[in-house]
Motif scaffolding. Structure first.
Motif, PDB file in Angstrom:
ATOM      1  N   TYR A 176       0.765  -1.041  -0.032  1.00  0.00           N
ATOM      2  CA  TYR A 176       0.006  -0.062   0.019  1.00  0.00           C
ATOM      3  C   TYR A 176       0.982   1.208  -0.032  1.00  0.00           C
ATOM      4  CZ  TYR A 176      -3.580  -3.418   1.164  1.00  0.00           C
ATOM      5  OH  TYR A 176      -4.070  -4.411   0.903  1.00  0.00           O
ATOM      6  N   ASP A 177       2.184   1.072  -0.232  1.00  0.00           N
ATOM      7  CA  ASP A 177       2.987   2.291  -0.090  1.00  0.00           C
ATOM      8  C   ASP A 177       3.037   3.042  -1.558  1.00  0.00           C
ATOM      9  OD1 ASP A 177       4.176   2.669   2.258  1.00  0.00           O
ATOM     10  OD2 ASP A 177       5.852   2.111   1.685  1.00  0.00           O
ATOM     11  N   GLY A 178       2.706   2.300  -2.695  1.00  0.00           N
ATOM     12  CA  GLY A 178       2.832   2.598  -3.633  1.00  0.00           C
ATOM     13  C   GLY A 178       4.041   2.768  -4.503  1.00  0.00           C
ATOM     14  N   ASP A 179       5.127   2.010  -3.880  1.00  0.00           N
ATOM     15  CA  ASP A 179       6.575   1.947  -4.236  1.00  0.00           C
ATOM     16  C   ASP A 179       6.641   0.853  -5.516  1.00  0.00           C
ATOM     17  OD1 ASP A 179       9.286   1.668  -4.655  1.00  0.00           O
ATOM     18  OD2 ASP A 179       9.586   1.558  -2.352  1.00  0.00           O
ATOM     19  N   VAL A 188      -1.149   0.895  -8.517  1.00  0.00           N
ATOM     20  CA  VAL A 188      -0.914   0.944  -7.211  1.00  0.00           C
ATOM     21  C   VAL A 188      -2.311   0.973  -6.412  1.00  0.00           C
ATOM     22  CG1 VAL A 188       1.214   2.347  -7.361  1.00  0.00           C
ATOM     23  CG2 VAL A 188      -0.831   3.467  -7.156  1.00  0.00           C
ATOM     24  N   THR A 247      -3.321   2.942  -2.734  1.00  0.00           N
ATOM     25  CA  THR A 247      -3.091   3.636  -1.804  1.00  0.00           C
ATOM     26  C   THR A 247      -4.188   3.855  -0.606  1.00  0.00           C
ATOM     27  OG1 THR A 247      -3.432   5.549  -2.972  1.00  0.00           O
ATOM     28  CG2 THR A 247      -1.043   4.937  -2.892  1.00  0.00           C
ATOM     29  N   PRO A 262      -3.125  12.157  -4.078  1.00  0.00           N
ATOM     30  CA  PRO A 262      -2.659  11.077  -3.995  1.00  0.00           C
ATOM     31  C   PRO A 262      -1.763  10.527  -5.114  1.00  0.00           C
ATOM     32  CG  PRO A 262      -4.794  10.886  -3.759  1.00  0.00           C
ATOM     33  CD  PRO A 262      -4.482  12.293  -4.239  1.00  0.00           C
ATOM     34  N   ARG A 301       1.534  12.440  -4.637  1.00  0.00           N
ATOM     35  CA  ARG A 301       2.089  11.711  -3.398  1.00  0.00           C
ATOM     36  C   ARG A 301       2.642  10.535  -3.649  1.00  0.00           C
ATOM     37  NH1 ARG A 301      -1.922   9.243   0.004  1.00  0.00           N
ATOM     38  NH2 ARG A 301      -2.886  11.221   0.359  1.00  0.00           N
ATOM     39  N   THR A 302       2.193   9.619  -4.653  1.00  0.00           N
ATOM     40  CA  THR A 302       2.882   8.450  -5.105  1.00  0.00           C
ATOM     41  C   THR A 302       4.130   8.620  -5.969  1.00  0.00           C
ATOM     42  OG1 THR A 302       0.551   7.432  -4.753  1.00  0.00           O
ATOM     43  CG2 THR A 302       2.376   6.151  -5.865  1.00  0.00           C
ATOM     44  N   ASN A 314       7.983   7.745  -5.454  1.00  0.00           N
ATOM     45  CA  ASN A 314       8.916   6.961  -6.513  1.00  0.00           C
ATOM     46  C   ASN A 314       9.975   7.692  -7.102  1.00  0.00           C
ATOM     47  OD1 ASN A 314       7.672   4.268  -6.801  1.00  0.00           O
ATOM     48  ND2 ASN A 314       5.758   5.275  -6.765  1.00  0.00           N
ATOM     49  N   ILE A 363       1.435   5.555 -12.990  1.00  0.00           N
ATOM     50  CA  ILE A 363       0.747   4.755 -11.820  1.00  0.00           C
ATOM     51  C   ILE A 363      -0.589   5.029 -12.352  1.00  0.00           C
ATOM     52  CG2 ILE A 363       2.369   4.672 -10.269  1.00  0.00           C
ATOM     53  CD1 ILE A 363       0.415   7.110  -9.138  1.00  0.00           C
ATOM     54  N   GLU A 411      -4.592   3.748 -10.414  1.00  0.00           N
ATOM     55  CA  GLU A 411      -5.611   3.185  -9.479  1.00  0.00           C
ATOM     56  C   GLU A 411      -6.976   3.196  -9.414  1.00  0.00           C
ATOM     57  OE1 GLU A 411      -4.224   5.118  -5.600  1.00  0.00           O
ATOM     58  OE2 GLU A 411      -5.577   3.766  -4.371  1.00  0.00           O
TER      59      GLU A 411
END
Lengths: 337, 672
Positions: free
Chosen positions: A330-333, B396, B398, B440, B443-444, B448, B458, B460
């Motif tokens: 859930y970090d999105g890494d 992803v 989140t 969001p 932020r992601t 990265n 990304i 979601e």
């Protein structure tokens, strides 16, 4: 002396561009540096007076410099709109999230067995999340589900004002409550989604994770049918040779209730920290729907039986993806996904 | 809980807990680990950490676990030694009993002074050595039998004791903190002041000092719900509360006192019982009928009634069968299972625990030929996800929370008006639910870029939550960063990025079959520096653009970021199930939904399902009716969602509608 310095700065400010001004006064060979070096040769009174003037000029120049750099960044980040009709394909390798992939497979498997995919909201009523599922307000079972609350709303009732607080659903079983409230049977549904628990977050515990659930309500069902169904699902998930075992558990909305365990995928049964040395890991819970739950929604518990089965899909997904910590999901890494 | 081998060995012959791990698991006592230890007196012990279930108060007693093990292992269990002497009855010790105090026993004991090491306890692991030796002994008995015991200093309390129910504004507890308790809290008082909150904690003023050895030993049983209510109100954690909330049997109060004294006796410590009194509510015997039909539903074996009778009898249930019909058995539930067994289904669980879930015969799985209905939204999501992954995007997931810092940033931009606040159990602010997808994504991407992932792309699928919105909305959203440097290629790369963004959005619209039907308009989202919105007639189904530099600076992103989002719910509503064809959107309202709640009495009312159907037929404005609460099956709260085809409802219109609805419900009630 200080006045002449300030006058000279004012003159330059009017005549020079900001960058030139900064360079002339604040640069490595700038006027300010020169003056600061001269300070020690001045008398005490002059030193105080000139020092103040120098600091004023320096402060003003530094603010100007800071604003200039922010402007430059903004300029760099600001894009001009352009014609969008030109087509360009920028290929690369993408991927689905491990949890999505798992859910996709499960949906495919259970659809073949006639289960319909249903959905429900993440902001849920307390009734659907708890009371309808036989979890009374003052029962220790609520400790298992530390809850997030949404700001309360007040409702007028016969006995005065009642405060109703919606919650972030603590389990996907709340979707079952919604399906049961349709009042129709047979019911053959699956659902999945995010659930929220007020947990102290660490690499293995997160305030949000995923669950997958199944509900089957019909005549003539019982525990043996549920066990057969789970066995098939486990074989599908972990392979034909996988070992599945069942241990008693407590879920307020099912009775009998049991946990579903499978042979530890790390140690293959010999015992490791992941399985606490038991050789088995719990992947989900299941049971026959509690008669009180069926009765809440007007079903005859003597005529019908409900089978429920839930999977902690986040835990399952980290194992399948070979990740060590739940947080990585859930970090999105992107290095791990 | 921690289970000691030495304690179990007092009543059951076993050599190791480690070897019994599988048996424990089978009984629903999940073993977390087993450790071996050696005590200061040279004795060794094995301690198993066991996870007990929330409904099994009986499993908090080591003796009860030993008894269950004996049934599972088919071994005999011996009696735990306790003192058998008659106690001198002193009826002046207890004056009255409150309704939620099921039983209250007080024993006045004078003990000759001793140190903790003089006690001969089977296990030292179960006590806290920093406690007074008598308190430590009480705690040991609690772990052994599951009955909490409390020691009052005889010098500090003035008999008689009485249990009352009242509110306490400030209670100075043993742990040195002050607490307040709600109306109806069970309070144990002496003749002067409260000395304990029933089942939770004693008062500081009645605390036993280390030089005191004359005590009033309390052994009681309280209503579990009542204890939990008071404890949660005061936000206090106590070990006794943990036991009482899960239910302490009403018949072991005296046994616990006798065991307490026996350990003193076995340790060679002299004591004198100066008085004893136990007052209890009348005993209620619970009897349940377990039918053969219910048993065979879950355990399809021959002679299932005989099997159930065997297991339940060995656990201490009194079982009697119907004369010769063999259709049911009548089961009298022992007091120790009073809070565990409530329904016949609970008995089935008990039978299955000992029969073993793994031994239940399983039939071959019947595959249904019934084809389930497709979930359009999910299918749409799958199509779009597939397309994006083919174009190099990674999915992803989140958390949908905004930190206070992000909320503050939105406040600066005047975009925080519809933020939904989330609180935790202690009613403290936890976070805000996200009201936009741009932050969001940024932020992601920032995370990265900081981890040297080049050009993260990304997407979601997640929900947006906005205050005053009837429902949460599902979006597919995403973005990517544009690499920049000072060379001449920058502009070319920027242009290509814009092309790529547009290409992705067009591609998504194309696979939904909507590309030719949509209109692009300049967007006004302040989080995007040049944004476009995609409309399908009046529906805004998507938006895309480059993220505003102010947002990027907030996340320390030094690269431009492209963003896109699709609102999945309106799109899936617009695509009908036959091949995803476009439906005339005039059938669906694009006006905002509003909701109002109404609590109605169920007395003289027709069935709820029929009521909602009648109301929906009568009022076109009702879009959805939902049950949101029930009060003891007497009242029910309904949430009515209203939506008009052409306009948004005003407050007065909603009030008028609610009045009409109420009178309609009253009419239905009169007719029925």
């Amino acid at each position: 002396m200080s006045q002449s310095l300030l006058d000279s700065f004012k003159k330059d400010k009017e005549s020079l561009k900001p960058d030139e001004l900064i360079n002339k006064w604040l640069g490595s060979k700038g006027i300010l540096k020169d003056w600061f070096q001269k300070l020690k040769n001045l008398s005490e009174d002059q030193r105080v007076e000139v020092g103040k003037a120098l600091n004023l000029i320096k402060q003003e120049l530094e603010e100007l410099k800071k604003g200039r750099s922010l402007d430059q960044i903004k300029k760099r980040l600001t894009l001009k709109p352009r014609d969008l009709t030109y087509s360009y394909n920028w290929n690369g390798v993408g991927s689905l999230h491990p949890v999505t992939e798992l859910h996709k497979e499960l949906v495919e498997f259970f659809s073949k067995l006639g289960f319909e995919l249903v959905e429900g909201p993440e902001v849920e009523t307390s009734f659907n999340n708890f009371e309808a599922l036989n979890i009374p307000e003052y029962h220790p079972a609520r400790d298992m589900q530390d809850t997030f609350y949404i700001n309360p709303i007040e409702v007028q009732s016969n006995s005065g004002t009642v405060e109703i607080r919606d919650v972030l659903r603590t389990h996907t079983t709340s979707i079952q409550a919604r399906v049961l409230s349709r009042g129709e049977f047979p019911i053959k549904v699956i659902c999945f989604g995010r659930v929220y628990r007020n947990e102290t977050e660490d690499p293995s515990h997160q305030a949000m994770f995923h669950q997958f659930e199944l509900l089957w309500v019909d005549k003539g069902l019982g525990l043996p049918e549920l066990l057969s169904l789970i066995e098939e699902a486990m074989k599908f998930l972990f392979g034909k040779d996988s070992i599945t075992r069942y241990v008693p558990k407590y879920y307020p909305y099912t009775q009998p209730s049991f946990g579903v365990q499978t042979g530890c995928i790390i140690c293959r049964g010999s015992g490791c920290p992941l399985c606490n040395g038991s050789g088995f890991i719990t992947v989900g819970g299941a049971g026959v729907v509690h008669p009180k739950v069926l009765q809440t929604f007007g079903f005859d518990a003597n005529l019908l039986a409900g089978l429920a089965f839930g999977l902690g899909s986040s835990r399952l997904a980290i194992q399948r993806a070979g990740l060590s910590k739940l947080r990585l999901l859930y970090d999105g890494d992107l290095r791990y996904l | 809980m921690r289970l000691s081998l030495n304690v179990v060995k007092q009543v059951l012959e076993i050599s190791s807990l480690k070897e019994l791990r599988a048996t424990f698991d089978r009984l629903g006592l999940e073993v977390k680990n087993v450790e071996t230890c050696v005590y200061f007196d040279g004795r060794s012990d094995e301690i198993a950490t066991i996870e007990t279930l929330a409904n099994r108060g009986d499993h908090l007693s080591q003796l009860n676990i030993a008894k269950e093990l004996s049934v599972a292992l088919k071994k005999n269990v011996s009696e735990l030694p306790v003192v058998k002497d008659e106690f001198p009855i002193d009826e002046n010790l207890i004056q009255c009993l409150s309704p939620n105090t099921i039983s209250l026993g007080i024993c006045h004991i004078r003990v000759s002074p001793f140190s903790l090491s003089e006690l001969k306890l089977p296990s030292w692991d179960l006590i806290n050595p920093d406690n007074h030796p008598l308190v430590a002994l009480g705690n040991y008995v609690m772990k052994e039998l599951g009955q909490p015991l409390h020691c009052y200093s005889a010098a500090k309390v003035k008999t008689p004791f009485r249990s009352v129910e009242k509110r306490i504004e400030s209670f100075y507890a043993l742990n040195g903190y002050h607490y307040s308790f709600p109306e109806g809290t069970v309070v144990i008082e002496d003749s002067v002041q409260p000395v304990a909150v029933g089942g939770i904690i004693g008062s500081y003023d009645s605390k036993l000092d280390f030089n005191e050895f004359e005590i009033y030993l309390e052994s009681a049983c309280f209503n579990p719900v009542h204890v939990r209510k008071s404890r949660l109100f005061a936000k206090i954690d106590s070990e006794a509360g943990y036991y009482f909330e899960r239910g302490v049997p009403r018949t072991i109060q005296e046994l616990a006192i006798r065991r307490f004294l026996k350990i003193l006796e076995l340790s060679g410590i002299s004591y004198e019982v100066l008085g004893y009194h136990l007052v209890a509510q009348p005993n209620k015997t619970k009897s349940l009928i377990l039918t053969k039909d219910l048993l065979t539903r879950d355990i399809r074996v021959n002679k299932v009634l005989a099997l159930a009778t065997d297991i339940l009898s060995s656990l201490g249930y009194r079982v009697s069968s119907d004369s010769n019909q063999e259709k049911f058995i009548s089961v009298e539930v022992p007091e120790k299972y009073e809070f565990v067994i409530d329904q016949p289904e609970d008995l089935v669980q008990e039978v299955l625990r000992f029969f073993d879930f793994n031994s239940v015969p399983k039939p071959a799985l019947q595959v249904s030929f019934f084809m389930p209905r497709d979930n359009l939204r999910y299918e749409l999501e799958q199509k779009l996800c597939g397309y994006l992954t083919c174009n190099g995007f990674k999915e992803v997931i989140t958390k949908p929370f905004f930190s206070p810092k992000e909320a503050q940033f939105l406040k600066q931009l005047n975009l925080a008006g519809d933020l939904v606040e989330v609180t935790n159990n202690q009613e403290a602010q936890y976070a805000y639910l996200k009201n936009n997808n741009v932050l969001p994504v940024c932020r992601t991407i920032a995370l990265n870029l900081n981890r040297f992932v080049n050009n993260p792309k990304i997407f979601e699928v997640g929900k947006l939550f906005r205050k005053n919105m009837a429902l949460e909305e599902t979006f597919l959203f995403g973005g990517f960063s544009v690499p920049v440097n000072d060379s001449r290629e920058v502009r070319a790369h920027e242009d290509l990025s814009k092309d790529f963004l547009a290409n992705c959005v067009f591609g998504c619209l194309k696979i939904m079959g909507l590309l030719e039907k949509v209109v692009f308009k300049r967007g006004e989202n302040p989080l995007l520096q040049f944004g476009f919105e995609v409309f399908l007639n009046t529906w805004r189904i998507a938006s895309f653009g480059a993220v505003n530099p102010d947002v990027l600076i907030h996340y320390d992103i030094m690269h431009p970021v492209m963003f896109f989002e699709f609102s999945l719910e309106p799109i899936s509503e617009l695509l009908n199930r036959e091949g995803g064809k476009y439906v005339n959107q005039s059938q669906i309202s694009d006006q905002p939904k509003a909701f109002r709640d109404l609590t109605i009495s169920l007395e003289n009312l027709i069935e709820l399902g029929n009521l909602t159907r009648i109301l929906k037929d009568k009022f076109d404005e009702i879009e959805l009716i939902q049950v949101i609460d029930r009060f003891e099956n007497k009242n029910v709260t309904l949430r009515f969602y209203f939506q008009h085809m052409t306009k948004a409802f005003s407050k007065s219109e909603l009030d008028e509608l609610m009045t009409k609805l109420s009178s309609e419900i009253e009419n239905i009630r009169v007719m029925s």
